[in-house]
Design a protein around this motif. Structure first.
Motif, short mmCIF file in Angstrom:
data_model
loop_
_atom_site.label_atom_id
_atom_site.label_comp_id
_atom_site.label_asym_id
_atom_site.label_seq_id
_atom_site.Cartn_x
_atom_site.Cartn_y
_atom_site.Cartn_z
N TYR A 91 38.86 9.73 -12.27
CA TYR A 91 38.92 11.18 -12.14
C TYR A 91 38.60 11.87 -13.46
O TYR A 91 38.93 11.36 -14.54
N ALA A 92 38.01 13.05 -13.36
CA ALA A 92 37.87 13.90 -14.53
C ALA A 92 39.27 14.35 -14.97
O ALA A 92 40.15 14.56 -14.12
N ASP A 93 39.48 14.49 -16.26
CA ASP A 93 40.79 14.88 -16.76
C ASP A 93 41.28 16.19 -16.14
O ASP A 93 42.47 16.38 -15.89
N SER A 94 40.34 17.08 -15.87
CA SER A 94 40.71 18.41 -15.39
C SER A 94 41.28 18.41 -13.97
O SER A 94 41.89 19.40 -13.55
N VAL A 95 41.10 17.31 -13.24
CA VAL A 95 41.58 17.28 -11.85
C VAL A 95 42.64 16.21 -11.61
O VAL A 95 43.17 16.11 -10.50
N LYS A 96 42.94 15.42 -12.62
CA LYS A 96 43.94 14.36 -12.45
C LYS A 96 45.28 14.94 -12.02
O LYS A 96 45.75 15.94 -12.56
N GLY A 97 45.86 14.30 -11.01
CA GLY A 97 47.14 14.76 -10.50
C GLY A 97 47.02 15.84 -9.45
O GLY A 97 48.01 16.17 -8.79
N ARG A 98 45.84 16.40 -9.28
CA ARG A 98 45.65 17.46 -8.26
C ARG A 98 44.68 17.05 -7.15
O ARG A 98 44.84 17.44 -6.00
N PHE A 99 43.67 16.25 -7.51
CA PHE A 99 42.66 15.83 -6.54
C PHE A 99 42.86 14.34 -6.23
O PHE A 99 43.30 13.57 -7.08
N ALA A 100 42.47 13.96 -5.02
CA ALA A 100 42.52 12.55 -4.63
C ALA A 100 41.26 12.20 -3.84
O ALA A 100 40.94 12.87 -2.85
N ILE A 101 40.57 11.16 -4.30
CA ILE A 101 39.39 10.71 -3.60
C ILE A 101 39.75 9.49 -2.76
O ILE A 101 40.57 8.66 -3.18
N SER A 102 39.17 9.38 -1.57
CA SER A 102 39.40 8.24 -0.71
C SER A 102 38.13 7.99 0.10
O SER A 102 37.22 8.83 0.12
N ARG A 103 38.08 6.84 0.76
CA ARG A 103 36.91 6.53 1.56
C ARG A 103 37.30 5.74 2.80
O ARG A 103 38.30 5.03 2.81
N ASP A 104 36.48 5.87 3.82
CA ASP A 104 36.62 5.11 5.05
C ASP A 104 35.35 4.28 5.17
O ASP A 104 34.29 4.80 5.52
N ASN A 105 35.44 3.00 4.83
CA ASN A 105 34.25 2.16 4.81
C ASN A 105 33.67 1.94 6.20
O ASN A 105 32.45 1.79 6.36
N ALA A 106 34.50 1.96 7.21
CA ALA A 106 34.01 1.77 8.57
C ALA A 106 33.17 2.96 9.03
O ALA A 106 32.25 2.82 9.84
N GLU A 107 33.50 4.15 8.49
CA GLU A 107 32.79 5.38 8.87
C GLU A 107 31.80 5.84 7.80
O GLU A 107 31.16 6.89 7.96
N ASN A 108 31.67 5.07 6.71
CA ASN A 108 30.77 5.45 5.62
C ASN A 108 31.02 6.88 5.15
O ASN A 108 30.08 7.66 4.95
N THR A 109 32.28 7.19 4.99
CA THR A 109 32.67 8.55 4.65
C THR A 109 33.56 8.57 3.42
O THR A 109 34.41 7.69 3.26
N VAL A 110 33.33 9.57 2.59
CA VAL A 110 34.18 9.77 1.41
C VAL A 110 34.83 11.14 1.53
O VAL A 110 34.22 12.09 2.04
N TYR A 111 36.07 11.20 1.05
CA TYR A 111 36.85 12.44 1.13
C TYR A 111 37.29 12.85 -0.27
O TYR A 111 37.44 12.02 -1.16
N GLN B 187 40.47 15.24 -1.40
CA GLN B 187 41.60 16.12 -1.15
C GLN B 187 41.89 16.89 -2.42
O GLN B 187 42.17 16.30 -3.46
N MET B 188 41.81 18.21 -2.34
CA MET B 188 41.99 19.06 -3.51
C MET B 188 43.23 19.93 -3.31
O MET B 188 43.27 20.75 -2.38
N ASN B 189 44.22 19.72 -4.16
CA ASN B 189 45.46 20.47 -4.10
C ASN B 189 45.63 21.30 -5.36
O ASN B 189 44.98 21.05 -6.37
N SER B 190 46.55 22.26 -5.30
CA SER B 190 46.84 23.11 -6.46
C SER B 190 45.55 23.65 -7.07
O SER B 190 45.36 23.58 -8.29
N LEU B 191 44.70 24.18 -6.24
CA LEU B 191 43.39 24.63 -6.71
C LEU B 191 43.53 25.81 -7.66
O LEU B 191 44.42 26.66 -7.53
N LYS B 192 42.62 25.83 -8.64
CA LYS B 192 42.58 26.87 -9.66
C LYS B 192 41.23 27.60 -9.60
O LYS B 192 40.24 27.01 -9.14
N PRO B 193 41.18 28.84 -10.07
CA PRO B 193 39.89 29.54 -10.08
C PRO B 193 38.79 28.76 -10.80
O PRO B 193 37.62 28.82 -10.40
#
Length: 120
Positions: A59-79, A81-87
């Motif tokens: 993760y970039a330092d600016s998003v650590k602790g707020r964003f989470a990346i995940s993937r579903d290999n069966a669906e070839n999809t990446v997600y 999740q962005m929390n505590s969003l800032k301007p």
């Protein structure tokens, strides 16, 4: 040929959450790393988060602790999740996918971009 379809962007107030999705389809033997980048107006495109096939994340330092990346290999999809969003998270978000073809060559593909706007 590989197509990437992104979704999930939008307008949200500061402190809110959004979930981005990027689905890959087409001629795919396997997918190595998947990642999200963002580009704010007048700035360069920068890495936000990345995930390997083995689920190691970065993760970039600016998003650590707020964003989470995940993937579903069966669906070839990446997600993303962005929390505590800032301007300052306001940007065009792009997914980046490294696809291995049936000839064992790795190609890099980019999504079309999805806009995330965070109001103060």
């Amino acid at each position: 040929q590989v197509q990437l379809v992104e979704s999930g962007g939008g307008l949200v107030q500061a402190g809110g959450s959004l979930r981005l999705s990027c689905a890959a389809s087409g001629t795919i033997r396997s997918i190595n790393a998947m990642a999200w980048y963002r580009q704010a107006p007048g700035k360069q495109r920068v890495l936000v988060a990345a995930i390997t096939h083995g689920i190691v994340t970065n993760y970039a330092d600016s998003v650590k602790g707020r964003f989470a990346i995940s993937r579903d290999n069966a669906e070839n999809t990446v997600y993303l999740q962005m929390n505590s969003l800032k301007p300052e998270d306001t940007a065009l978000y792009y997914c980046n996918v490294r696809v291995v073809s049936f000839s064992y060559i790795e190609y890099t593909y980019w999504g079309q971009g999805t806009q995330v706007t965070v109001s103060s």
